[in-house]
Design an enzyme around this catalytic site. Structure first.
Site: not given
Ligand code: UD1
Ligand code: CA
Length: 462
Positions: A9, A11, A15, A22, A155, A333, A377, A423, A440
């Protein structure tokens, strides 16, 4: 006698024409090299796995961690040279090694086991795994003599016109007794078109020194596919997807439009699950019985409980307990844990937070760094204000709390059980249990204001 696997691994993957080495390229969101290493681990016959790394070695090391040993090939001088650098790690020369290219993600455990068995039963010194393909372009061709015995590998770009028509190819998997392997490698050279040390040359060398060499024929040719470019990657991925989806459907997982559904090979899905189009489920995710996932949903490294419905949503590194509905357009997440029978609705984001039984955030809410009790809620537009630009702070909400619409809870803050938040409140202080909190401005109605204002305006314009 020890058995080794040597995976090449190092290389660059010229290409591929891209940045990533790769063998780190993902199929179904898992790196190519991880498939090979996992499948070798599953054989239970290999003592040591040696991965030859070179170009961007750290990327490969970050993927595999300490599950394998590493040999470092500083310059990529060819596949033969890559095996040579593994020699110091192959300490038991009486043992044997299986050599595999790192760009062969579809090779399975059974192929490796059977090839080893063949090597032993037939008392070969070297066993080469071959197969036949419709289009052998790019692969080394298997040249046999009149009696059908293996002579050499040629090859693609060195093959004569007639050799190019041979459709039996070198898969790149070899099983070789270690003494022979390293003795043969000392005899290879780079007198070829690419000026590389080809591993394939050991066949001819072993043949000439009268060692017993033979082939193991792989019937499922697609498993030998070498991924050299991004098109081949897409073909390999499609094949893997098909195999995984077929196996799941046969085990009772319904898929609507399965060609649009991507399920990673480490995902566990129980029976009676339905998966709708354009859905990705990857990593070590688990989907329990009766769940309905998708359409247009991504689930990664997450656990989804029984009878959960999750539509048009993203779920990363999270847990959703049974009978909960998520979406459309929810985002869970970083360790979100949603309790049973919850409702996480439209445009709700939950990050690093947990909720108890029967809690609801049906529309437009942000719940971050919070511990939320049961029967809570969250009104439309309610948010935890968890970040002051420098640090993140915690919000705690007790059981049976009702949070009205458009409430800001400025963390750190605790709202004790049974409370009601009016609210539009912006809370900066804790709320004791069973309280009504209002934060508020009071409403002022200026009667007839508009009428008076308009007549004043009219006069001014005259
Ligand atoms: C190779 C074989 C070919 C075979 C095919 C199967 C040789 C010379 N050719 O060709 O006969 O049919 O695989 O897929 O072996 N690598 C290194 N260091 C190097 C060069 C390569 O670690 O110096 C690694 C690459 O990262 C890759 C693997 O070896 O994972 C194979 O190399 P690649 O260049 O893909 O060989 P192919 O041209 O496909
Ligand atoms: Ca290749």
């Amino acid at each position: 006698m020890k058995k080794y696997a040597i995976i090449l691994a190092a290389g660059k993957g010229t290409r591929m024409k891209t940045e990533l080495p790769k063998c780190a390229y993902p199929l179904l969101r898992k790196p190519m090299i991880a498939y090979i290493v996992e499948n070798i681990h599953h054989t239970h016959i290999i003592d040591d796995i040696i991965v030859v790394v070179g170009h961007k070695a750290q990327v490969i090391k970050d993927i595999l961690g300490d599950t394998v040993k590493y040999a470092f090939q500083e310059e990529q001088l060819g596949t033969g040279h890559a095996v040579m650098v593994a020699e110091p790690l192959v300490t038991d020369l009486d043992g044997a090694s299986v050599i595999l290219p790192g760009d062969m993600p579809l090779v399975d455990t059974a192929t490796i086991e059977k090839a080893f068995q063949e090597h032993k039963d037939r008392r070969h010194d070297l066993t080469l795994v071959t197969t036949k393909v419709d289009d052998p372009t790019g692969y080394g061709r298997i040249v046999r003599n009149e009696s059908g015995y293996l002579e050499e590998i040629v090859e693609h770009h060195e093959a004569s016109y007639s050799q190019q028509t041979i459709n039996e190819i070198n898969t790149g998997i070899y099983i070789v007794d270690n003494h022979l392997l390293f003795a043969a490698l000392k005899q290879i050279n780079n007198n070829n078109l690419k000026k590389e040390y080809y591993l394939t040359d050991i066949i001819k060398i072993c043949k000439e020194s009268n060692h017993v060499i033979g082939t193991y024929f792989l019937k499922e040719a697609y498993r030998a596919m070498g991924v050299n470019d991004l098109y081949a990657l897409s073909i390999a991925e499609a094949r893997l997807r098909l195999n995984i989806n077929r196996e799941l459907m046969l085990r009772g997982v319904a898929m609507i439009n399965p060609e649009t559904i991507t399920i990673g090979d480490n995902v566990q899905i129980e029976e009676n699950v339905t998966i709708h189009p354009n859905t990705y489920i990857t990593g070590n995710s688990v989907i329990k019985k009766g769940a309905q996932i998708g359409p247009n949903t991504e689930i990664h490294e997450s656990k989804i409980g029984e009878r959960v419905i999750c539509r048009h949503s993203l779920v990363y590194n999270s847990i959703i307990h049974e009978d909960t509905t998520v979406g459309p357009f929810a985002h869970l997440r970083d360790g979100a844990e949603i309790g049973p029978k919850n409702r996480i609705g439209n445009f709700v984001e939950v990050k690093k937070s947990s909720t108890g039984f029967n809690t609801k955030a049906s529309h437009l809410a942000y719940i971050g760094d919070a511990t939320i009790g049961k029967n809570v809620n969250f009104g439309c537009g309610a948010i935890t204000v968890n970040y002051d630009g420098k640090h993140k702070y915690q919000t705690i909400v007790g059981d049976d709390v009702f949070i009205g619409c458009n409430v800001n809870m400025i963390a750190p803050i605790e709202i004790e059980e049974g409370s009601l938040i009016a609210a539009g409140s912006t809370l900066t202080q804790n709320v004791p249990k069973n309280s009504l909190a209002i934060a508020r401005a009071y409403q002022v109605n200026k009667e007839n204001y508009i009428k008076l204002h308009r007549s004043k305006e009219k006069k001014e314009n005259e």
